[in-house]
Design a protein around this motif. Structure first.
Motif, PDB file in Angstrom:
ATOM      1  N   MET A 104      49.245 -30.491  27.154  1.00  0.00           N
ATOM      2  CA  MET A 104      47.382 -29.513  26.800  1.00  0.00           C
ATOM      3  C   MET A 104      47.253 -28.610  27.998  1.00  0.00           C
ATOM      4  N   VAL A 127      41.550 -36.665  27.729  1.00  0.00           N
ATOM      5  CA  VAL A 127      43.081 -37.363  27.387  1.00  0.00           C
ATOM      6  C   VAL A 127      43.731 -38.885  27.771  1.00  0.00           C
ATOM      7  N   THR A 184      46.532 -30.281  35.492  1.00  0.00           N
ATOM      8  CA  THR A 184      47.076 -30.573  35.048  1.00  0.00           C
ATOM      9  C   THR A 184      48.886 -30.896  34.883  1.00  0.00           C
ATOM     10  N   LEU A 216      50.584 -36.328  28.094  1.00  0.00           N
ATOM     11  CA  LEU A 216      49.772 -35.321  27.137  1.00  0.00           C
ATOM     12  C   LEU A 216      48.531 -34.514  27.951  1.00  0.00           C
ATOM     13  N   ILE A 217      48.690 -34.451  28.905  1.00  0.00           N
ATOM     14  CA  ILE A 217      48.207 -33.707  29.745  1.00  0.00           C
ATOM     15  C   ILE A 217      48.410 -32.037  30.602  1.00  0.00           C
ATOM     16  N   ALA A 249      40.649 -34.109  32.977  1.00  0.00           N
ATOM     17  CA  ALA A 249      41.544 -34.246  31.938  1.00  0.00           C
ATOM     18  C   ALA A 249      42.089 -36.026  31.530  1.00  0.00           C
TER      19      ALA A 249
END
Length: 440
Positions: free
Chosen positions: A272, A263, A331, A268-269, A259
């Protein structure tokens, strides 16, 4: 000689009384916070059960958690590893906001369906409150380390209802191959009072049950207390438990590294990660691998409790829970790893029992504690957990499972701050010496 003995007894009594006085209010505070956390967590899970659409907000919840830690988290982002490092080498300290921050963000994770646990939250609550009390009591560095260790014991013992396990876990998790016995008594008092406090608040833990299993064997008119065939099945399964615990730890690290590499926008991690969890749930067509996995969201759902029953888990339930949890934690969502490890272990035990024609509930229990033992490098604590949760009748199998899984779980675990003084890597050195001695 009598005077020396009397003097030593008085000094020891003074030492024990001092720690009882110091640790008791800390453990009560930790137990109370853990009780509130467990109540709030149960509410969040049941609320999501009744409002399944909340899963669609999981990506937004991940972004909220990211910015909460970005703005207010500072070093608290390191979680359990910060507590372990602070016990080894007191330095920057444990932030006061760690306890409320991890409590709030863990509840958010579960409210929107993230697959995480609760032990990490309890340990961080314990460490944060213990550090605060240590400052109020003006403890020196050595006593502050002991207080932090006792805080871990109180948090762990309170969240699972296993005070003795919490005691040993707090000592064993710090360093592979070494236990600090000077902290044993404070940890025991903290674990016990923390657990009692949770009970006083009326919060109860999930009961588990192992069916009666005939573990003996008649061998040429001699009765053996342990069946050799059953023992072979336990050893084989325990090795698999250890390998799966290593797979879990490595998968979480891989998800994090991947990640961060692909990314570019950090916020945004988790977004997602939430999207992937939603996609997997749609693909599988059921929500069984979301959240804790203790309570059933629908009739026939795969849970930790159902894994103790025949046909209580699918063939790859353990693998899906591993994937869900690795994505959730990797994440940036918050919680712990231990309850998902219980789920992975118990459902894997259920699967292996079916493949090996072994007792289902016993093997679910073995997986429950052994995968946890391998991932955290705490086989002694997990053996005791087996006794506290399931009773002492199968203690020998608990020990065999936990220590076998421990040796098969690789050199590291889920806690990067854990130190290795005389751990599994030393086994190869001694084994090498043994074989070299008998070379022709």
């Amino acid at each position: 000689m009598f005077k020396n003995a009397l003097s030593n007894t008085l000094l020891l009594s003074k030492y024990l009384l001092r720690w009882i006085v110091i640790v008791s209010p800390v453990a009560v505070a930790i137990g109370s916070m853990v009780a509130f956390f467990l109540w709030l967590l149960n509410w969040a899970i049941l609320f999501r059960f009744a409002h399944s659409w909340l899963l669609y907000l999981l990506p937004a919840a991940g972004v909220l958690i990211y910015f909460l830690y970005k703005l207010y988290g500072t070093s608290a982002e390191r979680g359990n590893n910060l507590i372990i490092d602070e016990i080894h080498e007191p330095g920057a300290g444990v932030p006061k906001r760690m306890a409320p921050l991890i409590l709030f963000t863990t509840v958010i994770t579960h409210l929107f369906g993230g697959s995480a646990g609760r032990e990490g939250t309890a340990v961080q609550i314990g460490g944060s409150i213990a550090h605060l009390f240590a400052a109020w009591f003006k403890l020196d560095e050595a006593d502050k380390k002991t207080m932090l260790t006792a805080g871990v014991a109180a948090g762990f013992g309170a969240v699972f209802g296993t005070p003795l396990t919490g005691t040993i876990f707090a000592l064993e998790v710090l360093t592979i191959g070494q236990l600090k016995y000077t902290a044993l008594f404070p940890c025991l008092i903290a674990g016990l009072i923390g657990d009692i406090t949770v009970s006083v608040w009326g919060v109860h833990h999930t009961p588990y049950h192992i069916d009666v299993v005939n573990t003996g064997q008649d061998f040429y008119s001699v009765h053996l207390p342990v069946s050799l065939l059953l023992l072979a099945k336990v050893l084989l399964s325990s090795a698999i438990f250890g390998l799966v615990s290593m797979l879990f730890a490595q998968t979480v690290h891989i998800v994090k590294a991947t990640a961060l590499k692909w990314v570019k926008k950090s916020w945004l991690i988790p977004f997602m990660g939430g999207i992937v969890i939603i996609g997997l749930t749609f693909m599988l067509g059921k929500p069984d691998y979301l959240s804790l996995g203790v309570q059933a969201e629908h009739p026939g759902a795969v849970t930790i409790v159902s894994a103790f029953q025949q046909s209580g888990a699918d063939l790859f339930s353990w693998a899906w829970k591993l994937i869900y949890t690795a994505i959730t934690l990797g994440t940036g969502f918050k919680g712990g790893e231990v309850t998902p490890l219980f789920y992975i272990g118990s459902t894997l035990g259920n699967t292996l029992a079916g493949l090996l024609n072994a007792p289902v509930s016993l093997f679910a229990a073995l997986g429950f504690i052994a995968v946890f033992a391998g991932a955290t490098n705490t086989p002694l604590a997990c053996t005791i957990m087996g006794v506290e949760l399931f009773g002492g009748e199968y203690a020998i199998f608990f020990a065999i499972a936990c220590f076998t899984a421990y040796f098969f779980s690789g050199a590291s675990g889920i806690y990067s701050a854990q130190r290795n003084i005389e751990g599994k890597l030393s086994l190869g050195k001694y084994t090498g010496k043994l074989f070299n001695r008998y070379k022709p």
